[in-house]
Write an enzyme that holds these catalytic residues in place. Structure first.
Site, PDB file in Angstrom:
ATOM      1  N   SER A 135      36.789  30.390  37.220  1.00  0.00           N
ATOM      2  CA  SER A 135      38.149  30.931  37.150  1.00  0.00           C
ATOM      3  C   SER A 135      38.973  30.016  36.253  1.00  0.00           C
ATOM      4  O   SER A 135      39.142  28.837  36.566  1.00  0.00           O
ATOM      5  CB  SER A 135      38.737  30.990  38.565  1.00  0.00           C
ATOM      6  N   LYS A 161      36.597  34.464  34.755  1.00  0.00           N
ATOM      7  CA  LYS A 161      37.834  35.144  35.180  1.00  0.00           C
ATOM      8  C   LYS A 161      38.990  34.399  34.538  1.00  0.00           C
ATOM      9  O   LYS A 161      39.015  33.171  34.549  1.00  0.00           O
ATOM     10  CB  LYS A 161      37.907  35.083  36.708  1.00  0.00           C
ATOM     11  N   LYS A 163      43.262  33.995  34.391  1.00  0.00           N
ATOM     12  CA  LYS A 163      44.493  34.295  35.108  1.00  0.00           C
ATOM     13  C   LYS A 163      45.467  34.955  34.136  1.00  0.00           C
ATOM     14  O   LYS A 163      45.546  34.565  32.962  1.00  0.00           O
ATOM     15  CB  LYS A 163      45.101  33.004  35.654  1.00  0.00           C
ATOM     16  N   ASP A 188      42.854  38.076  36.822  1.00  0.00           N
ATOM     17  CA  ASP A 188      43.483  37.940  38.145  1.00  0.00           C
ATOM     18  C   ASP A 188      44.975  37.696  37.953  1.00  0.00           C
ATOM     19  O   ASP A 188      45.379  36.716  37.316  1.00  0.00           O
ATOM     20  CB  ASP A 188      42.847  36.769  38.904  1.00  0.00           C
ATOM     21  N   GLU A 213      42.080  41.924  39.229  1.00  0.00           N
ATOM     22  CA  GLU A 213      42.304  41.423  40.585  1.00  0.00           C
ATOM     23  C   GLU A 213      43.785  41.342  40.931  1.00  0.00           C
ATOM     24  O   GLU A 213      44.577  40.791  40.168  1.00  0.00           O
ATOM     25  CB  GLU A 213      41.647  40.035  40.700  1.00  0.00           C
ATOM     26  N   ASP A 238      42.527  40.852  46.549  1.00  0.00           N
ATOM     27  CA  ASP A 238      42.350  39.507  47.109  1.00  0.00           C
ATOM     28  C   ASP A 238      43.413  39.336  48.204  1.00  0.00           C
ATOM     29  O   ASP A 238      43.152  39.638  49.384  1.00  0.00           O
ATOM     30  CB  ASP A 238      42.486  38.475  45.964  1.00  0.00           C
ATOM     31  N   LYS A 262      37.460  35.956  50.966  1.00  0.00           N
ATOM     32  CA  LYS A 262      37.696  34.523  51.147  1.00  0.00           C
ATOM     33  C   LYS A 262      37.799  34.269  52.649  1.00  0.00           C
ATOM     34  O   LYS A 262      38.642  34.877  53.312  1.00  0.00           O
ATOM     35  CB  LYS A 262      39.023  34.098  50.495  1.00  0.00           C
ATOM     36  N   GLY A 290      37.471  31.936  45.602  1.00  0.00           N
ATOM     37  CA  GLY A 290      37.547  30.486  45.788  1.00  0.00           C
ATOM     38  C   GLY A 290      38.979  30.031  45.918  1.00  0.00           C
ATOM     39  O   GLY A 290      39.914  30.748  45.534  1.00  0.00           O
TER      40      GLY A 290
HETATM   41  O1  OSB Z   1      43.522  34.028  43.388  1.00  0.00           O
HETATM   42  O2  OSB Z   1      41.466  33.619  43.339  1.00  0.00           O
HETATM   43  C1  OSB Z   1      42.625  33.208  43.402  1.00  0.00           C
HETATM   44  C2  OSB Z   1      42.668  29.373  43.322  1.00  0.00           C
HETATM   45  C3  OSB Z   1      43.684  29.112  44.228  1.00  0.00           C
HETATM   46  C4  OSB Z   1      44.336  30.156  44.814  1.00  0.00           C
HETATM   47  C5  OSB Z   1      43.989  31.481  44.501  1.00  0.00           C
HETATM   48  C6  OSB Z   1      42.979  31.750  43.606  1.00  0.00           C
HETATM   49  C7  OSB Z   1      42.327  30.677  42.984  1.00  0.00           C
HETATM   50  C8  OSB Z   1      41.284  30.831  41.971  1.00  0.00           C
HETATM   51  C9  OSB Z   1      40.321  29.686  41.793  1.00  0.00           C
HETATM   52  O3  OSB Z   1      41.212  31.778  41.232  1.00  0.00           O
HETATM   53  C10 OSB Z   1      38.947  30.011  42.254  1.00  0.00           C
HETATM   54  C11 OSB Z   1      38.095  28.773  42.374  1.00  0.00           C
HETATM   55  O4  OSB Z   1      38.096  28.139  43.456  1.00  0.00           O
HETATM   56  O5  OSB Z   1      37.447  28.422  41.401  1.00  0.00           O
HETATM   57 MG    MG Z   2      42.638  35.973  43.349  1.00  0.00          MG
END
Ligand code: OSB
Ligand code: MG
Length: 369
Positions: A135, A161, A163, A188, A213, A238, A262, A290
């Site tokens: 991510s 992924k 952001k 995401d 996402e 999510d 999660k 994650g």
């Molecule tokens: O939205 O998936 C998410 C990290 C912190 C809070 C929310 C998210 C995330 C990530 C990181 O996208 C995923 C990872 O742990 O690599």
């Molecule tokens: Mg997410």
């Protein structure tokens, strides 16, 4: 098993690089490590609440409060049979899923250590390695994003992924898609759009993305349903899916076509497995999200992602993507086929490094009966 003591440890760990999402930018990650001591054994769990209420209303501060004042008194000095018994004991507490999930994880670790079984065996995982991706946070420009993605692709990640947020979406995703025409790519938004503003995302529909996402508000399944009807690309939820009930609503409403699982957000691994089972029975693909976990939470995510319904790569990257130094002696490595091995030892299958723990500890409290 009798719960003799509960230790709360508030950690603050430097990230290898800053992580920016639509809700903020962090250079350090906070969380709570929960240690349950029972009959000579120690079980560990990670509460994935962060310092700020950006992803969730829960923070390290609210989790500390709920754990100390409400969850610990329902366990200390008492016999707790398993995760389901634990969930019953805390069922009168509303919300605060991240707090309760941290304790449930420690209970699973204890059960594994008592029985000599790995968490994967206890949960019913069927694979010894799981497909993973990375991510990537918001970068200063599309060019720098492409550069960052190129580094991860060179390391062997086959799924990326990125952001997004309003104004930083179509150009970023298009730049990555041009540079990597065959990459498994997804985006995401972490709830950054309204139904109205999300119409700006329509060009994403032609980029061959795996999924989009959580574009809209966390409590809004209805508008996600409307948006999904307008997109060819699968929406993935999510933040919106906080229980098996919400997963059922999303499936029945066609609010998404994929669900991110999660354990923290769902209030525990038992609830994560329940959502997995429900989705599997409806043919709805899931993957493991994650929360920038330490080695403790990462071990749990790997075990969970070894269940058969996890058919898309997880946000479970190698330890070196997050931390130079982790709180476990074990470090997770990326295999050349973009997988990570699931731990095989009893419970979580990881050992906590006391020196690393001490180096990152902001506060600690030992609770006894
Ligand atoms: O939205 O998936 C998410 C990290 C912190 C809070 C929310 C998210 C995330 C990530 C990181 O996208 C995923 C990872 O742990 O690599
Ligand atoms: Mg997410």
């Amino acid at each position: 098993m009798r719960i003799d003591s509960i230790t709360l440890t508030h950690l603050r760990m430097p990230l290898v690089s800053a992580f920016e999402t639509s809700f903020g930018r962090i250079t350090h990650r906070e969380c709570l490590l929960i240690t349950l001591r029972s009959e000579g054994l120690a079980g560990y769990g990670e509460c994935v609440a962060d310092r700020d209420p950006g992803y969730s209303y829960e923070t390290t501060g609210t989790a500390w409060h709920i754990l100390k004042e409400f969850i610990a008194p329902r366990l200390l000095g008492q016999e707790v049979r398993d995760a389901f018994d634990f969930q019953k004991r805390v069922s009168d507490i509303r919300g605060h899923h991240l707090a309760r999930a941290g304790v449930e994880m420690a209970i699973w670790d204890l059960i594994g250590k008592r029985t000599g079984k790995s968490l994967r065996q206890l949960l019913g995982g069927t694979r010894s390695r799981v497909e993973v991706g990375v991510s990537v946070g918001l970068q200063a420009s599309p060019e720098q994003l492409v550069q960052r993605v190129a580094e991860y692709v060179a390391q062997g990640y086959r799924r990326v992924k990125i952001k997004i947020k309003p104004g930083r979406d179509v150009a970023d995703a298009t730049a990555v898609r041009r540079a990597f025409p065959n990459l498994l790519l997804q985006v995401d938004a972490n709830s950054a759009y309204t139904l109205q503003s999300s119409l700006a995302l329509k060009p994403l529909d032609d980029l061959g993305l795996l999924l989009i996402e959580q574009p809209l508000h966390e409590d809004d399944l209805w508008d996600h349903r409307k948006l999904q009807a307008m997109f060819k690309t699968a929406l993935c939820l999510d933040e919106s899916i906080v229980s098996p009930r919400h997963a059922r609503y999303a499936i029945e409403m066609e609010a998404c076509r994929i669900i991110n699982i999660k354990p923290g957000r769902l209030g525990g691994l038992s609830q994560a497995v329940a959502v997995h089972d429900l989705c599997r029975s409806h043919g709805m693909p899931v993957w493991c999200g994650g929360m920038l976990e330490t080695g403790v939470g990462r071990a749990a995510n790997l075990a969970l992602a070894s269940l058969p319904g996890f058919v898309l790569p997880g946000d479970i990257s190698a330890s070196d993507r997050y931390y130079l130094r982790d709180i476990t002696f074990e470090r997770f490595k990326l295999n050349p086929d973009s997988t990570i091995d699931v731990p095989e030892g009893p419970g979580l299958g990881v050992t906590v490094d006391p020196d690393a723990l001490a180096a990152f500890t902001l506060a600690e409290m030992i609770l006894r009966e």
